[in-house]
Design an enzyme around this catalytic site. Structure first.
Site: not given
Ligand SMILES: O=C(O)C(=O)C[C@H](O)[C@H](O)COP(=O)(O)O
Length: 219
Positions: A47, A51, A135
């Site tokens: 993943e 950011r 998640k």
């Protein structure tokens, strides 16, 4: 050696791998060696968080040059990011939280997705919308293993990938829960190792992380 990936990808993000490394890439030039180190250590589902400005290019590089990896996008919070990351080669999507607008975009993307939740009501709202895989973020801060264990009674339909604050000591405890299929985390990518481009250390930590999950009960 790396874990073999299934010939066709599972429909669920949760079934890709028991441990999903969560990656922050500052320099897109690091993406390929970093991904190769993770794959070599046995962690093929990666993943890449959105950011950093390098994230999209990193996804593109891994998708194009590391075919043994399954690269996904994390920190996806809007429809534009869904479109951009899938176009770059993301094969799954992860969000820290969700809205109906985001859910719609992820559903329309054609790739498996994992919306983030941290409360019981959010879990119920996703179940109401036909989504059973989520998640759990930020896992440790939001109640950790005890919280997820408590959800398994009333909401056994929901399956989770807890992420946030998990490390090698706590990962096996999460993986032992009946409603946890995998865990996410960045512990196998210490900032100093990435900064030093110490891919051998990343590979070794990835190998330890991959071995942790072997004792899990849900795979
Ligand atoms: O940026 C996001 O949306 C995320 O994906 C958050 C990450 O899942 C966690 O930050 C990883 O948690 P650590 O293992 O504690 O580093």
């Amino acid at each position: 050696m790396a874990s073999p990936l299934p010939a066709s990808l599972p429909a669920s993000v949760l079934d890709l791998a028991p441990v999903v490394p969560v990656v922050v890439i500052e320099d897109a030039g690091d993406a390929v060696p970093l991904a190769r180190a993770l794959v070599a250590g046995g962690l093929p589902a990666i993943e890449v968080t959105l950011r950093t400005p390098a994230a999209l290019e990193a996804i593109r590089e891994i998708a194009g040059q590391v075919p043994e990896a399954v690269v996904g996008a994390g920190t996806v919070i809007n429809a534009a990011q869904v479109a951009d990351t899938v176009a770059a080669g993301a094969r799954f999507l992860v969000s820290p939280g969700w809205t109906d607008v985001l859910l719609e975009a992820m559903r329309g993307s054609g790739v498996p997705f994992l919306p983030g939740v941290s409360t019981t009501s959010e879990v119920v709202a996703l179940l109401e919308r036909g989504v059973r895989e989520m998640k759990f973020f930020p896992a440790e801060a939001a109640g950790g293993r005890a919280y997820l264990k408590s959800l398994a009674g009333p909401l056994p339909q929901a399956r989770f990938c807890p992420t946030g604050g998990i490390g090698p000591a706590s990962a096996p405890d999460y993986l032992a829960l009946p409603n946890v299929a995998c865990v996410g985390g960045s512990w196998m990518l210490p900032q100093d190792a990435v900064a030093a481009r110490d891919w051998g250390r990343v590979e070794a930590l990835a190998r330890e992380a991959a071995a942790l999950s072997a004792g899990g009960t849900c795979r």
